[in-house]
Design a protein around this motif. Structure first.
Motif, PDB file in Angstrom:
ATOM      1  N   ILE A 120       9.174  17.521   5.504  1.00 44.69           N
ATOM      2  CA  ILE A 120      10.126  18.318   6.295  1.00 44.69           C
ATOM      3  C   ILE A 120      11.045  17.404   7.102  1.00 44.69           C
ATOM      4  N   LEU A 121      10.475  16.369   7.699  1.00 41.70           N
ATOM      5  CA  LEU A 121      11.255  15.437   8.517  1.00 41.70           C
ATOM      6  C   LEU A 121      12.284  14.675   7.678  1.00 41.70           C
ATOM      7  N   VAL A 122      11.916  14.365   6.437  1.00 41.13           N
ATOM      8  CA  VAL A 122      12.876  13.715   5.535  1.00 41.13           C
ATOM      9  C   VAL A 122      14.070  14.632   5.314  1.00 41.13           C
ATOM     10  N   GLY A 123      13.795  15.931   5.113  1.00 42.88           N
ATOM     11  CA  GLY A 123      14.872  16.903   4.931  1.00 42.88           C
ATOM     12  C   GLY A 123      15.770  16.992   6.149  1.00 42.88           C
ATOM     13  N   GLU A 124      15.216  16.706   7.322  1.00 41.97           N
ATOM     14  CA  GLU A 124      15.994  16.726   8.565  1.00 41.97           C
ATOM     15  C   GLU A 124      16.599  15.349   8.873  1.00 41.97           C
ATOM     16  N   LYS A 125      16.412  14.404   7.951  1.00 39.47           N
ATOM     17  CA  LYS A 125      16.915  13.034   8.073  1.00 39.47           C
ATOM     18  C   LYS A 125      16.315  12.282   9.271  1.00 39.47           C
ATOM     19  N   LYS A 126      15.117  12.655   9.635  1.00 36.80           N
ATOM     20  CA  LYS A 126      14.388  11.949  10.703  1.00 36.80           C
ATOM     21  C   LYS A 126      13.427  10.973  10.030  1.00 36.80           C
ATOM     22  N   TYR A 127      14.002   9.925   9.475  1.00 34.68           N
ATOM     23  CA  TYR A 127      13.249   9.034   8.596  1.00 34.68           C
ATOM     24  C   TYR A 127      12.178   8.221   9.327  1.00 34.68           C
ATOM     25  N   ASP A 128      12.483   7.744  10.515  1.00 34.39           N
ATOM     26  CA  ASP A 128      11.497   6.956  11.256  1.00 34.39           C
ATOM     27  C   ASP A 128      10.271   7.799  11.608  1.00 34.39           C
ATOM     28  N   GLU A 129      10.532   9.025  12.029  1.00 38.22           N
ATOM     29  CA  GLU A 129       9.421   9.917  12.375  1.00 38.22           C
ATOM     30  C   GLU A 129       8.616  10.274  11.131  1.00 38.22           C
ATOM     31  N   ALA A 130       9.307  10.459  10.024  1.00 39.52           N
ATOM     32  CA  ALA A 130       8.635  10.769   8.760  1.00 39.52           C
ATOM     33  C   ALA A 130       7.714   9.622   8.347  1.00 39.52           C
ATOM     34  N   LEU A 131       8.205   8.393   8.468  1.00 39.82           N
ATOM     35  CA  LEU A 131       7.381   7.231   8.146  1.00 39.82           C
ATOM     36  C   LEU A 131       6.163   7.147   9.066  1.00 39.82           C
ATOM     37  N   GLY A 132       6.382   7.472  10.337  1.00 40.64           N
ATOM     38  CA  GLY A 132       5.290   7.437  11.296  1.00 40.64           C
ATOM     39  C   GLY A 132       4.175   8.394  10.924  1.00 40.64           C
ATOM     40  N   MET A 133       4.527   9.489  10.292  1.00 42.21           N
ATOM     41  CA  MET A 133       3.524  10.482   9.896  1.00 42.21           C
ATOM     42  C   MET A 133       2.552   9.936   8.845  1.00 42.21           C
ATOM     43  N   ILE A 134       3.076   9.139   7.927  1.00 40.03           N
ATOM     44  CA  ILE A 134       2.239   8.694   6.796  1.00 40.03           C
ATOM     45  C   ILE A 134       1.930   7.200   6.827  1.00 40.03           C
ATOM     46  N   GLN A 135       2.332   6.544   7.887  1.00 37.32           N
ATOM     47  CA  GLN A 135       2.152   5.089   7.966  1.00 37.32           C
ATOM     48  C   GLN A 135       0.680   4.688   7.886  1.00 37.32           C
ATOM     49  N   ILE A 136      -0.200   5.525   8.446  1.00 37.53           N
ATOM     50  CA  ILE A 136      -1.620   5.182   8.427  1.00 37.53           C
ATOM     51  C   ILE A 136      -2.176   5.174   7.009  1.00 37.53           C
ATOM     52  N   PHE A 137      -1.485   5.835   6.083  1.00 37.54           N
ATOM     53  CA  PHE A 137      -1.924   5.835   4.686  1.00 37.54           C
ATOM     54  C   PHE A 137      -1.205   4.757   3.878  1.00 37.54           C
ATOM     55  N   SER A 138       0.099   4.637   4.084  1.00 34.77           N
ATOM     56  CA  SER A 138       0.894   3.728   3.254  1.00 34.77           C
ATOM     57  C   SER A 138       0.604   2.265   3.538  1.00 34.77           C
ATOM     58  N   SER A 139       0.036   1.973   4.713  1.00 34.90           N
ATOM     59  CA  SER A 139      -0.252   0.576   5.037  1.00 34.90           C
ATOM     60  C   SER A 139      -1.532   0.096   4.354  1.00 34.90           C
ATOM     61  N   ASN A 140      -2.321   1.031   3.847  1.00 30.92           N
ATOM     62  CA  ASN A 140      -3.558   0.684   3.161  1.00 30.92           C
ATOM     63  C   ASN A 140      -3.459   1.087   1.699  1.00 30.92           C
ATOM     64  N   SER A 141      -4.519   0.780   0.973  1.00 32.83           N
ATOM     65  CA  SER A 141      -4.581   1.205  -0.417  1.00 32.83           C
ATOM     66  C   SER A 141      -4.717   2.722  -0.448  1.00 32.83           C
ATOM     67  N   THR A 142      -3.783   3.399  -1.069  1.00 38.93           N
ATOM     68  CA  THR A 142      -3.803   4.862  -1.068  1.00 38.93           C
ATOM     69  C   THR A 142      -3.362   5.366  -2.430  1.00 38.93           C
ATOM     70  N   ASN A 143      -3.168   6.680  -2.554  1.00 34.29           N
ATOM     71  CA  ASN A 143      -2.786   7.219  -3.861  1.00 34.29           C
ATOM     72  C   ASN A 143      -1.305   7.005  -4.131  1.00 34.29           C
ATOM     73  N   GLY A 144      -0.932   7.228  -5.381  1.00 33.01           N
ATOM     74  CA  GLY A 144       0.437   6.954  -5.801  1.00 33.01           C
ATOM     75  C   GLY A 144       1.475   7.772  -5.077  1.00 33.01           C
ATOM     76  N   TYR A 145       1.154   9.032  -4.770  1.00 30.16           N
ATOM     77  CA  TYR A 145       2.158   9.900  -4.145  1.00 30.16           C
ATOM     78  C   TYR A 145       2.578   9.401  -2.765  1.00 30.16           C
ATOM     79  N   ILE A 146       1.615   8.908  -1.982  1.00 33.06           N
ATOM     80  CA  ILE A 146       1.953   8.390  -0.649  1.00 33.06           C
ATOM     81  C   ILE A 146       2.897   7.196  -0.777  1.00 33.06           C
ATOM     82  N   HIS A 147       2.599   6.305  -1.710  1.00 33.14           N
ATOM     83  CA  HIS A 147       3.484   5.155  -1.942  1.00 33.14           C
ATOM     84  C   HIS A 147       4.869   5.628  -2.388  1.00 33.14           C
TER      85      HIS A 147
END
Length: 218
Positions: free
Chosen positions: A142-169
């Motif tokens: 939703i945040l990506v759709g609102e162009k709030k990219y930094d906040e969007a990254l903050g939402m999933i950063q705890i997953f993307s910084s580690n080994s996670t599934n393909g969709y998160i990457h």
């Protein structure tokens, strides 16, 4: 007679120890009883809460599954669950259902609010990690759709910084690409390609990587 005397003498040091430390020993016993009682009572309360929440969730499930769910009724039931049974799984799944329904009905502001509330609840030790992940990914989209990219990254950063599934990457790569952080986006897309097992997803990632390559060349 001598045997009886010897047996008594054998326990004499123990009896003296008990007599000497009687107050401490009594305190320990009382403490143990209180701790055991606390856990028994807590578990009983939790069980009763779950049973009560289950009855309320049954009403919620019937309403949200109806052909035309009544928004006011849903909100009343959800508020009851969150106010009185917020720590139960029933409240968490109801909140996830409501947020998803709001998103489907294009009520994105309300959906985002509910996803964020679910994140707050499930961030706690007794929260569902699965619901937490779903809420974070959904909120990020939703945040990506609102162009709030930094906040969007903050939402999933705890997953993307580690080994996670393909969709998160892939989602992380999409956000970084929109920020024109091409090198970081490419790294996430390559991670996604490595994690995906189906050819359709791999093809989509290949197109995204090629698209970034074309942008760099131009």
């Amino acid at each position: 007679m001598n045997n009886v005397y010897e047996n008594n003498m054998r326990f004499l040091p123990l009896l003296k120890f008990i007599e000497k430390h009687k107050k401490i020993l009594i305190s320990i016993v009382v403490f143990i009883i209180l701790v055991v009682s606390y856990f028994v009572i807590t578990n009983q309360i939790a069980k009763q809460k779950n049973e009560s929440a289950a009855l309320i969730y049954e009403k919620w499930s019937e309403e949200i599954s109806s052909e035309n769910p009544d928004e006011e009724t849903l909100n009343l039931i959800l508020n009851d669950l969150l106010s009185n049974y917020g720590s139960t799984g029933y409240a968490q799944i109801a909140l996830l259902n409501k947020a998803s329904l709001d998103a489907q009905n294009s009520k994105l502001e309300e959906a985002l609010k509910n996803f964020k509330e679910l994140i707050s609840i499930t961030d706690k030790s007794n929260g569902s990690k699965i619901y937490n992940k779903i809420a974070r990914v959904s909120a990020a989209r939703i945040l990506v759709g609102e162009k709030k990219y930094d906040e969007a990254l903050g939402m999933i950063q705890i997953f993307s910084s580690n080994s996670t599934n393909g969709y998160i990457h892939e989602l992380t790569g999409d956000i970084l690409a929109k920020q024109n952080k091409t090198d970081l986006a490419l790294a996430q897309y390559k991670n996604a390609a490595d994690k995906y097992s189906d050819e359709t997803s791999k093809s989509i990632i290949s197109m995204k990587i090629a698209n970034i390559g074309n942008q760099i060349e131009n």
